[in-house]
Enzyme design. Structure first.
Site, PDB file in Angstrom:
ATOM      1  N   ARG A 135      63.462  33.425  -6.078  1.00  0.00           N
ATOM      2  CA  ARG A 135      64.865  33.791  -5.809  1.00  0.00           C
ATOM      3  C   ARG A 135      65.316  34.952  -6.717  1.00  0.00           C
ATOM      4  NH1 ARG A 135      68.381  28.532  -5.272  1.00  0.00           N
ATOM      5  NH2 ARG A 135      66.527  27.848  -4.170  1.00  0.00           N
ATOM      6  N   ARG A 137      77.050  41.120  -1.893  1.00  0.00           N
ATOM      7  CA  ARG A 137      77.549  39.908  -1.236  1.00  0.00           C
ATOM      8  C   ARG A 137      79.077  39.915  -1.086  1.00  0.00           C
ATOM      9  NH1 ARG A 137      78.286  36.479   0.836  1.00  0.00           N
ATOM     10  NH2 ARG A 137      77.910  34.389   0.056  1.00  0.00           N
ATOM     11  N   ASP A 183      65.782  34.173   5.044  1.00  0.00           N
ATOM     12  CA  ASP A 183      66.083  32.760   4.927  1.00  0.00           C
ATOM     13  C   ASP A 183      64.913  31.952   5.460  1.00  0.00           C
ATOM     14  OD1 ASP A 183      68.346  30.790   4.306  1.00  0.00           O
ATOM     15  OD2 ASP A 183      67.587  30.102   6.231  1.00  0.00           O
ATOM     16  N   TYR A 208      64.895  20.270   8.592  1.00  0.00           N
ATOM     17  CA  TYR A 208      66.219  20.728   9.026  1.00  0.00           C
ATOM     18  C   TYR A 208      66.419  20.518  10.519  1.00  0.00           C
ATOM     19  CZ  TYR A 208      66.743  22.882   4.441  1.00  0.00           C
ATOM     20  OH  TYR A 208      66.850  23.084   3.095  1.00  0.00           O
TER      21      TYR A 208
END
Lengths: 339, 339
Positions: free
Chosen positions: B23, B36, B72, B147
Site C-alpha cells: 500500500r 484524493r 483495487d 466478497y
C-alpha cells in the site's frame, strides 16, 4: 454428584461428551429477541435479574450442559473509572494511551467490580439444575487492553500494537492493572457460584509469538497462579491465533478452548490426554442447515477421544443460526455411543 | 541489467536487500491525499492516467525497489458482469450465492478484464526507472469469492463458509470461474509490463487447514500451473493464516509474502534457501516513530540471511504512518552491510 461438564473438565470418563455453545444466550433465540425488543443490550447485561433471565433461556430450551453468565466483556472496566458505550461494539469515551491515563485508573475494591454480574450469578445458581455447570467469564487482560488503548474495535488494533513498541513499560503497567482487575473479578464470580471460568483472549492473535511471549504471557501466568487456589477450572479461549496455540498450551490452565480453524487432533497430541479441550465446530456450518451440522459434528467427534472433550462451537453462534441446526448438533452429541 | 528486486526474487546475491511497501501508494503520502481531495478512490483506480500517476508517487519520493500498480482487489470482477460500489470497502449490488448466480456470470474476453489497470501498467512501464521492478497484483480466487458470496467485507465471512458446507460443488464452480478470471488478468498484466505479480489471499485464514486443502489449494495450484510459462515470479501473500503457511509453502510459487505474525526464521527453515520470502515488519511499529521502526527493522534483518529476502511490511502501511518512519525503514535496509 458433580455435573457432566465438571467431570469432563477433570478428565473423568463420562457417559457422553458435555456440550455448551458460545453465545448460547443470544440473538438466534426468539425468546432473547423478544426481550431485546423491550430492553437495550446495556439494560440486559446491566440488570442482574434480566441478565439471569437471559442466562437461563438457552438451558430452558435445549438440553445443554452448562449455562454461561450473560455479561459483556467490558462489564468490569467501569470499576476502573472508564466510561464505555456500545455502537454496537464497545467504545471508550477516552482511550487509555499515556502514563497519566494509566495512573488515573481507579483501583476498585472487589465489590465494585461489575456487581450486577456477581448478583446475576447468585440468582442463577439456585435456579439452575444441579446437573448443569454454571460458567463465569472474563476478557483476558490483553483483549481488554485492546479496547482501552484503541478506543474501540478495529482490525488488528494498530494503536495497541504501536503502544507495545513505543512504550512497552506503559503497556505493561496497564496490563498489570487489568490483570489485577480480572483476578478480583474471577474470584468474585467463583464466590458467587461459578463452577468454572472462561478467559477470552479474543485479540491476542494480532501479536507475533515473540511479542506475545513478551507482553501477554507473564500476565496470563500470574492470573493462573493467583486463581489456582479457587479450585474452579480455568478455560483459556484463544481465537484466530494458530501461531500462539502452543504458547497457550504451555500455560497451566485446566482447559483450552479453540476456534474452528484449529486442528483438534493436533492440539490433543500437543497437550497430551490430561488437559480438557473445548470446541470447535465452525459456527458458519449451522447456517448450512441441520444435515450439514450433523455431518460436521460427527466429524468433530471422530477427531478426538471423548474423554476430556467438551463440545462447543469454535466461535459464538451467529444470530442467523437456525434452531434446527442447534438441535442437530445436540442430537449428534447425545447419540454418540461411548467408545 | 535486471533490477535488485528481480535478482533477489531469483535468489541471486545482491549488494543489499530490496524493499517495497504494501500500500505504498496510499493515504500516508501527502501527494496522494492531495489527489484524493480532487478524485474519489473509484476515479483514481478507474482511470489509467490517474492510476499511473498514483503508482509512481511513492517511488518518486522514496528510493524503493519496486512500484506496484494502483488498482483495487475488485477491479477485475466488473468483467463478470457484477456491479461493485465502495462503502468504504467493496459492496456487491447482489451477492453470488446460487447456481443461477454463478451461471449468470459473464465469461469475459481477456481485453475486457480491468482494461484501465492494463493501460496503467503500459503507462508506468516506460516512465519507471529500469532499476525498479513493476509489480502487478490480483486477489486470489478464494478472497475474491469472499466478497462475492458475502456481498461485502464481514469478520470471518460466515456466508462464504456456510456456502462451502451447504454446497461445495457450487463454491467450486464459482472458484473455477474466478481462477479463470485471475489467470487471464495476470497474463494481461505481464503482457503489459509487470515483472512479477502478487496474489493476495487476504481471507484464506477463515478456513481450517482441512477445508483450505479441499476448497482453495486446487485452484491456486491451477493458477500457478497456468501462469508458469509467463516467466514472471508469482508471490503468494498469505494473511492472518499461520495454520496455512505450510500449505502455501507446498505450492510451487517463486515467493511467499508473510504477514507480521509469522516467524520469518521458521518459514525460511520450512521452505529452504531457494524460495524468495517477502515481509514482514509490523506496520503498527511505524506509528511508534522512526527509532522504534529502525530498531524493529534491524531485528527483522537479523532474522534471515539477505539472500532471497525482499523487505516489506507484514500488511499495508496505515494512513497515520509518519514519513520519518518510512525513511527510518529505508535507511536501515540501505545501511545494512552485506554479510
Amino acid at each position: 454428584m458433580s455435573s457432566l461438564f465438571m467431570r469432563a473438565m477433570r478428565g473423568d470418563a463420562t457417559p457422553r461428551r458435555p456440550l455448551w455453545i458460545m453465545r448460547q444466550a443470544g440473538r438466534y433465540l426468539p425468546e432473547y429477541r423478544a426481550l431485546r425488543a423491550k430492553h437495550s443490550f446495556e439494560q440486559l447485561s446491566g440488570d442482574a435479574a434480566l441478565a439471569a433471565e437471559v442466562t437461563l433461556q438457552p438451558v430452558a430450551r435445549f438440553p445443554l450442559d452448562a449455562a454461561i453468565i450473560f455479561a459483556d466483556l467490558m462489564s468490569p472496566v467501569g470499576a476502573l473509572g472508564l466510561s464505555v458505550r456500545f455502537d454496537p461494539g464497545p467504545v471508550l469515551a477516552r482511550p487509555v494511551r499515556t502514563a497519566a491515563d494509566v495512573d488515573a485508573l481507579r483501583v476498585p475494591t472487589p465489590d465494585e467490580i461489575a456487581p450486577e454480574v456477581i448478583q446475576a450469578l447468585r440468582i442463577v445458581r439456585p435456579a439452575l439444575d444441579r446437573k448443569l455447570a454454571l460458567l463465569g467469564f472474563a476478557g483476558a487482560p490483553w483483549s481488554l487492553a485492546a479496547y482501552l488503548v484503541q478506543g474501540r474495535g478495529a482490525p488488528g488494533f494498530p494503536a495497541l500494537r504501536a503502544l507495545a513498541h513505543r512504550d512497552p513499560g506503559l503497556l505493561n503497567a496497564l496490563l498489570t492493572r487489568l490483570t489485577d482487575l480480572v483476578i478480583a473479578y474471577v474470584k468474585a464470580q467463583v464466590a458467587a457460584g461459578a463452577d468454572a471460568v472462561q478467559l477470552f483472549d479474543t485479540w491476542a492473535g494480532v501479536l507475533s509469538r515473540a511479542d506475545w511471549d513478551r507482553f501477554v504471557k507473564p500476565h496470563l501466568a500470574r492470573f493462573l497462579d493467583e486463581t489456582k487456589a479457587l479450585g474452579a477450572p480455568r478455560i483459556l479461549f484463544v481465537q484466530d491465533a494458530s501461531h500462539l496455540v502452543s504458547g497457550y498450551a504451555s500455560l497451566p490452565s485446566e482447559a483450552l478452548a479453540l476456534d474452528w480453524r484449529e486442528d483438534l487432533r493436533a492440539v490433543r497430541a500437543l497437550v497430551g490426554p490430561a488437559r480438557a479441550l473445548q470446541g470447535n465446530l465452525d459456527p458458519a456450518i449451522l447456517l448450512a442447515g441441520p444435515e450439514a451440522t450433523a455431518r460436521a459434528a460427527s466429524a468433530l467427534l471422530a477427531q478426538v477421544p471423548a474423554r476430556g472433550h467438551i463440545v462447543n462451537l469454535g466461535h459464538g453462534i451467529t444470530p442467523e443460526a437456525p434452531l434446527d441446526s442447534v438441535h442437530a448438533l445436540i442430537d449428534t452429541v447425545h447419540s454418540e455411543r461411548p467408545a
